[in-house]
Design an enzyme around this catalytic site. Structure first.
Site, PDB file in Angstrom:
ATOM      1  CG  LEU A   1      41.180  39.697  36.329  1.00  0.00           C
ATOM      2  CD1 LEU A   1      40.547  38.526  35.604  1.00  0.00           C
ATOM      3  CD2 LEU A   1      40.122  40.647  36.865  1.00  0.00           C
ATOM      4  N   PRO A   2      43.426  39.763  40.323  1.00  0.00           N
ATOM      5  CG  PRO A   2      42.328  40.724  42.133  1.00  0.00           C
ATOM      6  CD  PRO A   2      42.109  40.269  40.732  1.00  0.00           C
TER       7      PRO A   2
ATOM      8  CG  ASN B   1      39.778  37.234  41.394  1.00  0.00           C
ATOM      9  OD1 ASN B   1      40.725  37.543  42.114  1.00  0.00           O
ATOM     10  ND2 ASN B   1      38.544  37.146  41.876  1.00  0.00           N
TER      11      ASN B   1
ATOM     12  CB  THR C   1      50.826  37.377  39.098  1.00  0.00           C
ATOM     13  OG1 THR C   1      51.502  38.493  38.509  1.00  0.00           O
ATOM     14  CG2 THR C   1      51.863  36.352  39.560  1.00  0.00           C
TER      15      THR C   1
ATOM     16  CE  LYS D   1      54.985  39.652  39.057  1.00  0.00           C
ATOM     17  NZ  LYS D   1      53.622  40.119  38.798  1.00  0.00           N
TER      18      LYS D   1
ATOM     19  CE  LYS E   1      48.200  36.534  43.541  1.00  0.00           C
ATOM     20  NZ  LYS E   1      48.599  36.777  42.125  1.00  0.00           N
TER      21      LYS E   1
END
Length: 336
Positions: free
Chosen positions: A103-104, A108, A134, A209, A284
């Site tokens: 998911l973004p 979410n 992420t 990440k 983001k």
């Protein structure tokens, strides 16, 4: 497929599986009680730019899928291929005891797990929930607590490699969670990636990440600046890229994902910066790095500047372009 992977790094304490190593069936002896050969349905929530090819690679390895996406059109090709498509994350949890989410944003992910029709409404005890989004490491930790209360297991497993690696099954997964469940997670992740790395407790996958994307953003901006400067000094861009890639300035952004149109084929810069990893998502992720840097009192001077550059790009019409469009942004911004 799992038998073609080898556990490496035992001497150093690093646990990861790499499909690039020679087969070693004996390495599968230390798995947990979950069956490594199981082809029971796997839930997949979020089949966008990254999730779509990831889910397809699971299909190629023989896993039946239970699919959900907030955009029904994204599910159509899976439905046409004979996979089950359901109407909510809760319905996925009802039908599958292994679920991957891609998911973004943190919001979410929270909605998919804890929302009114979220996974936790119908999750089964013993289920394995793998989040490859992420998101903020703290959100991963909170979700893990909620999942644990339901008697299930949560692992964060964000990815690196982009859409190209997702299509070819060569992603790198950075996994955080209960170490005893790593082998069970690797069974699925190894179908979608060539490297599956165990990082530690829940949240450490996200931490790895965030650090990777912080460096990626800085190196992409640096590559774009160097290429732009060289071109303005009269160098041929292909020649300059060749020189950089045989010199100490070489990096992934220069030799694999060059931001200058015409230098490489098969990358977003060759297609008007369409596809790939969006500028909005990079902004983001840099925001997540900023938050983590603040909470840990870690100076990220270049990272902060990179964040501002990508935020500026989003405000100036680059939000839907690949993050390598920073080269185009620099070329067009006469104020720099």
């Amino acid at each position: 497929m799992a038998a073609s992977l080898r556990l490496r790094g035992a001497a150093s304490g690093l646990r990861y599986w790499s499909r690039r190593q020679p087969p070693a069936v004996a390495s599968l002896a230390a798995v947990c009680s979950r069956s490594m050969a199981s082809k029971t349905p796997v839930g997949f929530i979020g089949v966008g730019n990254m999730g779509n090819p990831m889910a397809k690679n699971l299909m190629k390895h023989g896993y039946p899928l239970i699919i959900y996406d907030v955009f029904p059109d994204a599910c159509k090709e899976f439905l046409d291929a004979g996979e089950q498509v359901v109407s909510s994350p809760a319905d996925v949890a009802e039908k599958a005891d292994r679920i991957i989410t891609m998911l973004p944003t943190s919001i979410n992910a929270i909605e998919a797990y804890s929302g009114a029709n979220g996974i936790l409404k119908k999750v089964k005890k013993g289920s394995l929930l793998i989040d490859s989004s992420t998101i903020d490491p703290m959100v991963s930790k909170e979700l893990a607590k909620e999942v644990e209360k339901m008697g299930a297991v949560f692992m964060d497993a964000p990815v690196s490699g982009g859409v190209g690696a997702a299509r070819s099954g060569n992603l790198t997964f950075m996994v955080g969670g209960v170490e005893e469940e790593f082998a069970a997670a690797q069974e699925l992740l190894g179908c979608m990636g060539s490297n599956v790395v165990y990082c530690g407790a829940v949240g450490t996958g996200q931490a790895a990440k965030i650090c990777n994307n912080l460096l990626l953003a800085i190196s992409m901006i640096g590559t774009a600046e160097a290429m732009n400067l060289g071109i303005r000094l009269g160098l041929d861009p292909k020649l300059l890229a060749k020189i950089l890639n045989m010199s100490s300035g070489r990096c992934w952004s220069s030799d694999t994902y060059n931001p200058v149109p015409g230098v490489m084929d098969g990358v977003p810069s060759a297609n008007n910066y369409q596809g790939g990893f969006g500028t909005t998502l990079m902004a983001k992720d840099l925001g997540l790095a900023q938050d983590s840097a603040t909470s840990t009192k870690s100076p990220i001077l270049l990272g902060s500047q990179a964040h501002q550059i990508y935020r500026m790009m989003c405000a100036k019409g680059y939000s839907k372009k690949d993050f390598s469009s920073v080269f185009q942004f620099l070329r067009e911004e006469e104020t720099f």
